[in-house]
Each structure stands twice: as C-alpha cells, then as structure tokens.
Design a protein around this motif. Structure first.
Motif, PDB file in Angstrom:
ATOM      1  N   VAL A 151      -6.103  11.043 -58.493  1.00 29.51           N
ATOM      2  CA  VAL A 151      -5.392   9.969 -59.208  1.00 29.51           C
ATOM      3  C   VAL A 151      -6.198   9.519 -60.420  1.00 29.51           C
ATOM      4  O   VAL A 151      -5.647   9.289 -61.519  1.00 29.51           O
ATOM      5  N   GLY A 152      -7.503   9.399 -60.280  1.00 25.59           N
ATOM      6  CA  GLY A 152      -8.321   9.000 -61.404  1.00 25.59           C
ATOM      7  C   GLY A 152      -8.335  10.009 -62.514  1.00 25.59           C
ATOM      8  O   GLY A 152      -8.440   9.645 -63.699  1.00 25.59           O
ATOM      9  N   LEU A 153      -8.258  11.308 -62.172  1.00 26.43           N
ATOM     10  CA  LEU A 153      -8.191  12.344 -63.197  1.00 26.43           C
ATOM     11  C   LEU A 153      -6.957  12.171 -64.072  1.00 26.43           C
ATOM     12  O   LEU A 153      -7.007  12.356 -65.300  1.00 26.43           O
ATOM     13  N   ILE A 154      -5.850  11.776 -63.425  1.00 28.32           N
ATOM     14  CA  ILE A 154      -4.587  11.690 -64.150  1.00 28.32           C
ATOM     15  C   ILE A 154      -4.466  10.381 -64.937  1.00 28.32           C
ATOM     16  O   ILE A 154      -4.138  10.380 -66.136  1.00 28.32           O
ATOM     17  N   VAL A 155      -4.748   9.238 -64.318  1.00 28.37           N
ATOM     18  CA  VAL A 155      -4.485   7.940 -64.958  1.00 28.37           C
ATOM     19  C   VAL A 155      -5.756   7.236 -65.406  1.00 28.37           C
ATOM     20  O   VAL A 155      -5.698   6.230 -66.129  1.00 28.37           O
ATOM     21  N   GLY A 156      -6.920   7.649 -64.947  1.00 28.02           N
ATOM     22  CA  GLY A 156      -8.163   6.944 -65.275  1.00 28.02           C
ATOM     23  C   GLY A 156      -8.453   5.819 -64.278  1.00 28.02           C
ATOM     24  O   GLY A 156      -7.609   5.461 -63.439  1.00 28.02           O
ATOM     25  N   PHE A 157      -9.653   5.237 -64.375  1.00 28.93           N
ATOM     26  CA  PHE A 157     -10.054   4.213 -63.402  1.00 28.93           C
ATOM     27  C   PHE A 157      -9.436   2.856 -63.704  1.00 28.93           C
ATOM     28  O   PHE A 157      -9.201   2.058 -62.800  1.00 28.93           O
TER      29      PHE A 157
ATOM     30  N   VAL B 287     -20.850   5.380 -56.968  1.00 24.69           N
ATOM     31  CA  VAL B 287     -20.980   6.711 -57.566  1.00 24.69           C
ATOM     32  C   VAL B 287     -19.606   7.335 -57.799  1.00 24.69           C
ATOM     33  O   VAL B 287     -19.364   8.029 -58.818  1.00 24.69           O
ATOM     34  N   LEU B 288     -18.665   7.084 -56.890  1.00 21.02           N
ATOM     35  CA  LEU B 288     -17.326   7.644 -57.029  1.00 21.02           C
ATOM     36  C   LEU B 288     -16.625   7.069 -58.260  1.00 21.02           C
ATOM     37  O   LEU B 288     -15.844   7.781 -58.927  1.00 21.02           O
ATOM     38  N   ILE B 289     -16.880   5.805 -58.586  1.00 19.57           N
ATOM     39  CA  ILE B 289     -16.305   5.213 -59.801  1.00 19.57           C
ATOM     40  C   ILE B 289     -16.776   5.979 -61.038  1.00 19.57           C
ATOM     41  O   ILE B 289     -15.984   6.319 -61.945  1.00 19.57           O
ATOM     42  N   LEU B 290     -18.080   6.273 -61.099  1.00 21.20           N
ATOM     43  CA  LEU B 290     -18.621   7.016 -62.254  1.00 21.20           C
ATOM     44  C   LEU B 290     -18.053   8.431 -62.297  1.00 21.20           C
ATOM     45  O   LEU B 290     -17.764   8.963 -63.387  1.00 21.20           O
ATOM     46  N   LEU B 291     -17.850   9.054 -61.127  1.00 16.63           N
ATOM     47  CA  LEU B 291     -17.306  10.398 -61.079  1.00 16.63           C
ATOM     48  C   LEU B 291     -15.848  10.424 -61.548  1.00 16.63           C
ATOM     49  O   LEU B 291     -15.417  11.359 -62.262  1.00 16.63           O
ATOM     50  N   ILE B 292     -15.060   9.395 -61.163  1.00 19.13           N
ATOM     51  CA  ILE B 292     -13.666   9.294 -61.611  1.00 19.13           C
ATOM     52  C   ILE B 292     -13.607   9.170 -63.133  1.00 19.13           C
ATOM     53  O   ILE B 292     -12.797   9.837 -63.808  1.00 19.13           O
TER      54      ILE B 292
END
Length: 737
Positions: free
Chosen positions: A104-110, A40-45
C-alpha cells in the motif's frame, strides 16, 4: 580516606548496577524490538514509494513481486513457528501486515496512510510486548521442562515419571518425581543428582531431591535455574529493637528470595532451645554470620552474650561494647569453661525455685548465649566442654560452637550430637557437611563443597527454620562493622543487665573480666579496656603460731553487682551468712599429680632401703648371721621396745589439728590469694603451709579433689598448676546468701 563500609556499599552498587544492565539487555531489548521495527518500516515505505511509486508500468510490477515475496515469507513463518500456536499466530499476522503495509505504501505513499498505520502498529506492538511478558513468566517452566526431559532420560524414564512442573518465578522450578516401577526408589534419584545436573547443564548443587514423608514412592524435586544469591544482599539493619529474644532474627535470604529467620530460643511458646554447630573452611563467611546474628541478639531484651575467640578481637571487636564477657585469652577461656559447671548448677536450681522445668521469658534469669569461635582450640578441656554442652540447655544457656571441621579430634562425637542445629558453610568435600547437617539433608542435595569461593553461602538445619528449607542454599547478609557497632551502641538502653544469680555463680573469672566501653576496629580511637575486679574485703585471719589455739571463724563473703553514678556496672564484696551451695565441676579422668606423688614416695623408700643395705654390709660384717637376720627384720615402721627405766620427754605435747581445721586453713589461704588478685598456683606454693600443718602433699590432693568437685579449683593450663575459680569462703547463690 573512605571507610571500609562505604567501599563495601560502592562495590554493592556496582554489582547491582551490572545486574540491572544485564536485566535490561535480556528483557528490555525484546520489549523495544517491535516499536523499533515499526519505525524502520516507515522509512522503508517512504523509500520504496520514492523509488518505484507513481509509475504506471513499474509500480504494478513491483507491487506484484512484493506480494509474492510476502506470501513466501508468511508461509515460512507459519511452518517455522512449529507447534506453538500463539507464536505461530503472532508471527504469521505480523508478516502479512508488513507485506500489506509495503504494498500500500508503494502505491499511495506513507502520508495518506499514516493514521491507519499508527493505530495498527501501536496495537500490534502492545500485543508483542504482552506476549514477551507472558513468555518470561513461563520461560523457567519451559526451560525446566526441556531440562527435565533430559533429566528423565538420566533417571530412567520407564521407572519414574515427572509431574506437576511448576515455576516459582524466582529462579526455582519445582516438580514431582514418582517411582512407577516396583523396584524403583527415590533414593536412586538422589544418587543421580550429579548426572542430572550434568545433563541439564546446571551448576553443582542446583538439583535437590527430597523424600515425601507421607509417600515413599514420591519425591519433591527442585531445580535452581537462576542464582538469586549471586549478588550479596546488604544487612537491612537491626530488626525489632527492644523485643524479647524469643522473637525471630533475620540473618540472610534463601535462594527463593525469602528471608532466613532464626529462633534462638525455639519457635514454639514453650522454649526448647538448640545448640548450634557452625562449620566451614577459613574464608567461607562464618565471621560475617556470627556478627550479624550476635548484633541481632544485642538489640533485644532478656539476653546476655558471652563470646570466646582466642584468635583475638577480629571477629567480635566491633561488638565488644555490647558483649557482657569477651574472652580472647586461652587461659581465661579454660577458666570460663570450668566455671560453667557451677553456672549451670546455680541457674537450674533457680529455675526449679521459680517452678520452671526449662528457661522461660517469665524467669528472672537472662537467656544466656555462649558463642565459642574456633571451638577446637579448647579440645584440651574436652571433658569440661562435653559436660557443659550436655547440661547447658536445661539452664537456659545456648552454646554456639564454630569451627572449620567438626571431626572427632576437633570436637567429640558426644558434644557434636548435643548440637541440635547445624549450619554448614563452604567445606572441602560434601562428606564433611554430614558433621553439621542431618544425613537426610545431605542426601536431598545439600552440597556445600564450594570451599571459600562463595563467602556467605550456607545450609541451615534447625533454629526454628522450616524443614522444607534445610536443603535450600542461603546467603547471609553482608554488614559493615561500623553499622553493626552503631546498632549495638544505639541499643544500650534496651539490653537487660545480667541477673545477679548468674553473676555470682560465675565467680572470680567473671568478676575479673575485661569490659570494653566502645567498639574496636571501626575507625574510632581504641578505648582502654578496664578490668572489673571485686572490691577487696577486710584482711582475712592468718594462721596462728599456736596450732592448738582456737581460730576465729572467717567471714562469709558475698559478691553482688552495683550501679555507679556513671551508669556502669561494678562489683562489691560484702560480709554475709549462709550455707555454701554445693557445686560440681568436671574431674580429670586420671589424677596425674597423685600418681606423681606415689612415684616420689616409692623412689624415696627404695633409696632408703639401698642405703640400709650398704650400711649393713659396712658395719655388721663381723656380726653373727643369726643376729644380722634378726636386725634385718626391724624396719622403719617397727616400734622401738620401751624400757621401764627409759623416760622420754619431748616437752609440752602439741594438739593435732582436726581435718576440718586443716581444711579451713587451706581455704583461707586460697581466699587470701584471690583477695590479692592471684588466681593460679602450684602445689609447691603450699609447701611451707603444709609443713606448718604437718600435712603431706598427698593429704592436699584429697582436699584438692573436694575443692574441684565444689567448683573452687580446676586444672591449670600448665602441668601441676590449678586455677582458682572462686573463693571457698564465698557463697555462689544469692538464695544461699
């Protein structure tokens, strides 16, 4: 049509399936939760990067806001975890890692971070699963510690202390309770078990408190936090087929998961058997236990089982082809009970000749088990029953008395005291359990007051079980009649035939027993039962017309077992010589028939005196009073005056039989009746014979007492009747024969 056993198997499968489903929900979901949150965290990122990532103005502001939220959540997690260091550490680090991954995901993506994310997430999910496993291993102790904290309040914490709390991992938590105050006793803790169970929200009987024999201030407490017996356990099948009866027989499981193994001959090498008293209300599971234990016996060597169940074939029908003697008739049961006195005497004499003080596997005799269902039905034969139970142990005979309630009007206190082992199924109230279980077991917490709501649940004290388990509930195996019957059938070549000593001592009731060639009630055609009877001997000599004539000596008869070409046991009667073995059976306390005979004689004498008085008034009215007084002094016993001129001739004087000759005539009549299949008679049936002998009924009653003492006769089911247990002309002991 599906068989009853297959229906039972399906029901067990459904029950086990439901239990597995509950296990999956309670244990499987927490294990899967960390992995699901990682996905779920992957989808949220991906979502936050798509919404706010890549914007020079918005992205820094959202990242700063998310970091602030992460700090707040992490701090609250630290506080909420309380004084649980492992949980506090795991939860705080998890919150921080989630916050870091979102920023970190917000800035660079997954995409650029997936490899690092996968390694960290995998490691952290494994750590959470390890913690869950360790928690489950310790959760019983934690729950019990919280419960015992409440129990401590009930049991007055200032007088007692709890120590060594330990979870077994099998639904049981153990602890020690120590009396710290001078006036405190462990008995007080036992008296407050019900309050303890209420305080900890436990089921009735979940708490047991046993005294430490070596320390009066110490008690051993067990708390059942999970009922492992809720799902019936199928019978695992016959155990140690072909082994000696001295080996243990498993009959169920305890609430801690271990098997219940019983030793019917005693646990030590020196056989010290105990009679068993099985008690419980109708529907509590006594029949299931009886079939499982008897089936376990019937696949062993050197053991013979006799079963008495006047209800019919419902309990033992599926095992009928393995039982040596199955009695379902009340009259036959009474005869068997009376003949047991002779069986005991002959078997003990045989053991003495073999140099044994008690039965041993070295003896030539089989170990004999007499299982009596609904023993209260035989209370009319109380004296014979009491003596049988009292003396059977020394003859290598184990008695199992099964009944619903062992009160004094159902089973005498003497008979109950001679049952060294007790098994109590569901009863109406806990006080009833003390009829079958030792008082210390009931005081420790054995409370089978569930009536018939838990079929198969029971407490067992004795039969070689560990005394520490006596206050522990168990549940007997659930076995289908078909599989029990199949196991007994397969062991036909294993069972040891009954020894000749016991066969002969059991007399006519055993010889005429009904034998079943196949099981009853397992969806197979009911076999036609055959009655085993002795082969009639040559015609017995009859009473001669001349009582003075010398009577030929009657042959001494000996019954023995023979094997037919078909492999079945039959019986024959041969002529032989030898002294009769002295036997003993239980005499009745009051000789009702003798009392009746005395009353009849008294009534007849009174009638005669009244008739003489009437005749005197009618015919001697004119006679002088002095002469009447002289005549009145002449009674029926006054000898007549003899005149020298009087000559009386009665023809040739008859020779009166000696008592021994008269007894022999009666004995030959009894033998003749047995030879023709008659085993019950009344005194009136001997009327003509007694008249020919010139003997009265009163004379017969004296001889009857001797025959009862020798084990030839026993009181019949109806008033004034007698059962013939054996011929008085046959020896009962092969040694004497």
């Amino acid at each position: 049509m599906a068989s009853k056993s297959s229906s039972t198997s399906k029901a067990l499968e459904r029950s086990l399936s439901r239990r597995v489903d509950r296990q999956w929900l309670s244990r499987g979901l927490p294990m899967a939760a960390p992995w699901g949150l990682a996905v779920v965290l992957i989808l949220l990122i991906a979502l936050v990067h798509d919404l706010w990532g890549g914007d020079a103005l918005v992205t820094p502001l959202v990242a700063l806001f998310m970091s602030a939220l992460g700090v707040v959540v992490t701090g609250y997690t630290w506080i909420a975890a309380g004084n649980r260091p492992h949980l506090r550490l795991m939860a705080t680090i998890s919150s921080a890692l989630v916050t870091l991954a979102l920023v970190v995901g917000l800035i660079v993506g997954f995409g650029p971070m997936w490899q690092v994310y996968a390694m960290v997430a995998f490691t952290w999910c494994v750590c959470w699963d390890i913690r869950h496993v360790m928690k489950w291993a310790n959760e019983e102790k934690v729950a019990a510690a919280n419960g015992l904290a409440r129990l401590g309040e009930v049991v007055e914490a200032e007088k007692f202390s709890w120590r060594k709390i330990k979870a077994t991992g099998k639904g049981i938590v153990k602890a020690e309770v120590i009396a710290t105050a001078p006036d405190a006793t462990i008995g007080e803790v036992q008296d407050m078990r019900e309050r303890m169970e209420t305080a900890a929200h436990l089921p009735v009987g979940a708490v047991t408190v046993k005294r430490d024999p070596g320390n009066a201030a110490r008690g051993l407490v067990e708390v059942m936090v999970d009922d492992l017996l809720a799902v019936p356990v199928p019978w695992p099948g016959p155990h140690r087929v072909g082994a000696l009866i001295s080996d243990p027989i498993p009959v169920g499981i305890y609430n801690h998961g271990e098997a219940v193994e019983v030793y019917v001959t005693g646990r030590t090498e020196d056989v010290d058997l105990e009679h068993l008293l099985a008690m419980g209300v109708s529907g509590a599971g006594k029949s299931f236990f009886a079939r499982v234990l008897v089936a376990g016996m019937l696949v062993r060597k050197k053991v013979t089982v006799w079963a008495i169940d006047c209800k019919g074939l419902q309990t033992f029908g599926c095992l009928a082809h393995g039982l040596d003697w199955l009695i379902t008739d009340y009259k036959e049961a009474r005869k068997a009970l009376h003949v047991m006195a002779n069986v005991i005497t002959v078997r003990t004499n045989k053991l003495a000749e073999e140099g044994l003080d008690r039965w041993s596997k070295k003896s030539s005799l089989n170990f004999l088990v007499v299982w009596i269902e609904e023993a209260a039905d035989l209370f009319a034969s109380k004296n014979a029953y009491d003596e049988f139970v009292r003396k059977a142990r020394s003859a290598g005979i184990m008695v199992v008395s099964s009944l619903q309630r062992a009160t004094h009007d159902n089973l005498s206190t003497d008979a109950r005291a001679n049952h060294g082992s007790g098994m109590c199924f569901g009863v109406r109230e806990t006080a009833d359990a003390e009829f079958a279980l030792p008082s210390e077991v009931v005081d420790a917490g054995a409370s089978p007051s569930w009536r018939a709501s838990k079929p198969g649940y029971a407490y067992l004290a004795g039969l070689g079980t560990d005394p520490d388990d006596w206050a522990r509930p168990l549940r007997t195996y659930l076995a289908g009649k078909a599989e029990l019957a199949a196991a007994v059938t397969a062991a036909v070549g294993v069972r040891t035939p009954l020894d000749e000593t016991t066969v002969l001592s059991a007399g006519v009731p055993y010889a005429n027993r009904t034998v079943y060639d196949a099981p009853i009630g397992v969806e197979t055609p009911d076999p036609a039962p055959r009655t085993v009877a002795t082969v009639p001997p040559a015609p017995a000599p009859v009473v001669t017309a001349d009582p003075a004539a010398e009577r030929p000596a009657s042959p001494t008869l000996r019954m023995h077992a023979v094997r037919t070409p078909g492999g079945e046991d039959e019986f024959a009667v041969d002529d032989g010589t030898g002294d009769e073995t002295e036997m003993f059976t239980d005499p009745e306390d009051v000789d009702l028939m003798s009392m009746q005979a005395e009353h009849e004689i008294s009534d007849a004498r009174r009638d005669l005196e009244e008739a003489l008085a009437e005749a005197e008034n009618e015919h001697l009215a004119d006679v002088d009073p002095a002469e009447r007084a002289e005549l009145r002094g002449i009674g029926i016993d006054t000898p007549l005056p003899r005149s020298e001129d009087m000559e009386l001739s009665f023809g040739e004087e008859e020779t009166e039989l000696t008592p021994e000759q008269a007894h022999a005539v009666i004995d030959r009549q009894l033998h003749e009746w047995i030879r023709t299949g008659r085993t019950t008679f009344g005194v009136k049936d001997l009327g003509d014979l007694l008249e020919a002998l010139g003997k009265s009924r009163r004379w017969f009653y004296h001889h009857r007492d001797d025959l009862m003492e020798q084990g030839v006769l026993a009181e019949g089911a109806e008033y004034g009747t007698y059962d013939i247990l054996r011929s008085p002309l046959e020896p009962t002991d092969p040694v004497a024969a």
